[in-house]
Every structure is written in structure tokens, then in C-alpha cells.
Motif scaffolding. Sequence first.
Motif, PDB file in Angstrom:
ATOM      1  N   VAL A   1      33.945  37.220  38.863  1.00  0.00           N
ATOM      2  CA  VAL A   1      35.161  37.378  39.679  1.00  0.00           C
ATOM      3  C   VAL A   1      36.211  38.164  38.897  1.00  0.00           C
ATOM      4  CG1 VAL A   1      37.087  36.115  40.721  1.00  0.00           C
ATOM      5  CG2 VAL A   1      34.748  35.381  41.144  1.00  0.00           C
ATOM      6  N   GLY A   2      36.331  37.880  37.608  1.00  0.00           N
ATOM      7  CA  GLY A   2      37.268  38.640  36.779  1.00  0.00           C
ATOM      8  C   GLY A   2      36.920  40.113  36.723  1.00  0.00           C
ATOM      9  N   SER A   3      35.620  40.415  36.622  1.00  0.00           N
ATOM     10  CA  SER A   3      35.225  41.829  36.582  1.00  0.00           C
ATOM     11  C   SER A   3      35.476  42.510  37.922  1.00  0.00           C
ATOM     12  CB  SER A   3      33.748  41.953  36.192  1.00  0.00           C
ATOM     13  OG  SER A   3      32.914  41.459  37.202  1.00  0.00           O
ATOM     14  N   LEU A   4      35.293  41.779  39.012  1.00  0.00           N
ATOM     15  CA  LEU A   4      35.608  42.359  40.326  1.00  0.00           C
ATOM     16  C   LEU A   4      37.103  42.576  40.496  1.00  0.00           C
ATOM     17  CD1 LEU A   4      33.175  40.513  42.744  1.00  0.00           C
ATOM     18  CD2 LEU A   4      33.065  42.878  41.962  1.00  0.00           C
ATOM     19  N   MET A   5      37.900  41.689  39.934  1.00  0.00           N
ATOM     20  CA  MET A   5      39.349  41.872  40.011  1.00  0.00           C
ATOM     21  C   MET A   5      39.778  43.094  39.207  1.00  0.00           C
ATOM     22  SD  MET A   5      40.580  37.896  39.881  1.00  0.00           S
ATOM     23  CE  MET A   5      42.237  38.296  39.433  1.00  0.00           C
ATOM     24  N   LEU A   6      39.155  43.299  38.048  1.00  0.00           N
ATOM     25  CA  LEU A   6      39.452  44.505  37.271  1.00  0.00           C
ATOM     26  C   LEU A   6      39.028  45.752  38.030  1.00  0.00           C
ATOM     27  CD1 LEU A   6      38.437  43.455  33.658  1.00  0.00           C
ATOM     28  CD2 LEU A   6      40.736  43.908  34.527  1.00  0.00           C
ATOM     29  N   LEU A   7      37.876  45.686  38.679  1.00  0.00           N
ATOM     30  CA  LEU A   7      37.400  46.827  39.459  1.00  0.00           C
ATOM     31  C   LEU A   7      38.353  47.121  40.607  1.00  0.00           C
ATOM     32  CD1 LEU A   7      35.222  48.909  40.367  1.00  0.00           C
ATOM     33  CD2 LEU A   7      34.233  47.062  41.703  1.00  0.00           C
ATOM     34  N   SER A   8      38.787  46.091  41.310  1.00  0.00           N
ATOM     35  CA  SER A   8      39.654  46.331  42.462  1.00  0.00           C
ATOM     36  C   SER A   8      41.013  46.863  42.025  1.00  0.00           C
ATOM     37  CB  SER A   8      39.806  45.063  43.298  1.00  0.00           C
ATOM     38  OG  SER A   8      40.470  44.067  42.559  1.00  0.00           O
ATOM     39  N   SER A   9      41.540  46.367  40.920  1.00  0.00           N
ATOM     40  CA  SER A   9      42.843  46.878  40.489  1.00  0.00           C
ATOM     41  C   SER A   9      42.710  48.304  39.965  1.00  0.00           C
ATOM     42  CB  SER A   9      43.446  45.973  39.425  1.00  0.00           C
ATOM     43  OG  SER A   9      42.639  45.981  38.269  1.00  0.00           O
ATOM     44  N   TYR A  10      41.589  48.625  39.338  1.00  0.00           N
ATOM     45  CA  TYR A  10      41.372  49.981  38.841  1.00  0.00           C
ATOM     46  C   TYR A  10      41.127  50.952  39.993  1.00  0.00           C
ATOM     47  CZ  TYR A  10      38.989  53.945  36.729  1.00  0.00           C
ATOM     48  OH  TYR A  10      38.619  55.194  36.360  1.00  0.00           O
ATOM     49  N   ALA A  11      40.351  50.538  40.968  1.00  0.00           N
ATOM     50  CA  ALA A  11      39.975  51.433  42.062  1.00  0.00           C
ATOM     51  C   ALA A  11      41.109  51.628  43.057  1.00  0.00           C
ATOM     52  CB  ALA A  11      38.749  50.888  42.786  1.00  0.00           C
TER      53      ALA A  11
END
Length: 113
Positions: A47-57
Motif C-alpha cells: 500500500v505504501g508503494s502504491l501511495m508513492l506511485l500515485s503521488s508521483y504519477a
Amino acid sequence: MSTHTRVPSLARCYRVVALVATLVCAGVGHVLVGRWKRGLAWFALYVGSLMLLSSYALVDATVGEPFLLEALERSLAPSDVLFPLSVIVLCLFDLYAVGPLPQADPRTSETGQ
């Protein structure tokens, strides 16, 4: 002539289900085989990696756009999804290496032998 077909054991089928569940969401397979803490840790990392992906994207995204639509419109590069994908792959390796919790033998646990 007798044809003997080997039926896979229930434990083996259950392990395959856990591996497939891990492909859907990291940590779910660990929970299915009884390793709750390990599964929750993998899930939190995913979930943390998806949150990083969403904030980056979505740095320049509009507020009303859903993440999936915005990500598809921007056509994310493979390097953008590398971290969440690597979490799933490492979780699969961990699940395969650790396996399910050993089951207690009911014959020995009742008699104490």
C-alpha cells in the motif's frame, strides 16, 4: 489395465491459491496460510508503494480525476510501476520460501506424547 491419476493434496492446492492471491494483492497469501503478521507487513509495504506511485504519477493531475484514469491517460512507464511490482515479486518469493505454518498433529497433542 489400471490408470492411476494422482490427486494433488489439499495443502498443495491451498498453497497455489495463496500464491495466486498474492498476485492480486501482496500479503493476502501470507494471511491465507496463517502468517498474519508477515502478511500485514507485506500489505503495508504494498500500500505504501502504491501511495508513492500515485503521488508521483499524479503531480500535475486535476483533483476530480480518478487515479486509474489519470494513470492510463499518462501511460505510465515501466520504471514508474517498478517498486509496487517488485514488492509483489518479493512477496511471492517469500511466501514460497516460508510456506504455511506447520499443523499440530492432533494424535500427539491430545495425549501429550
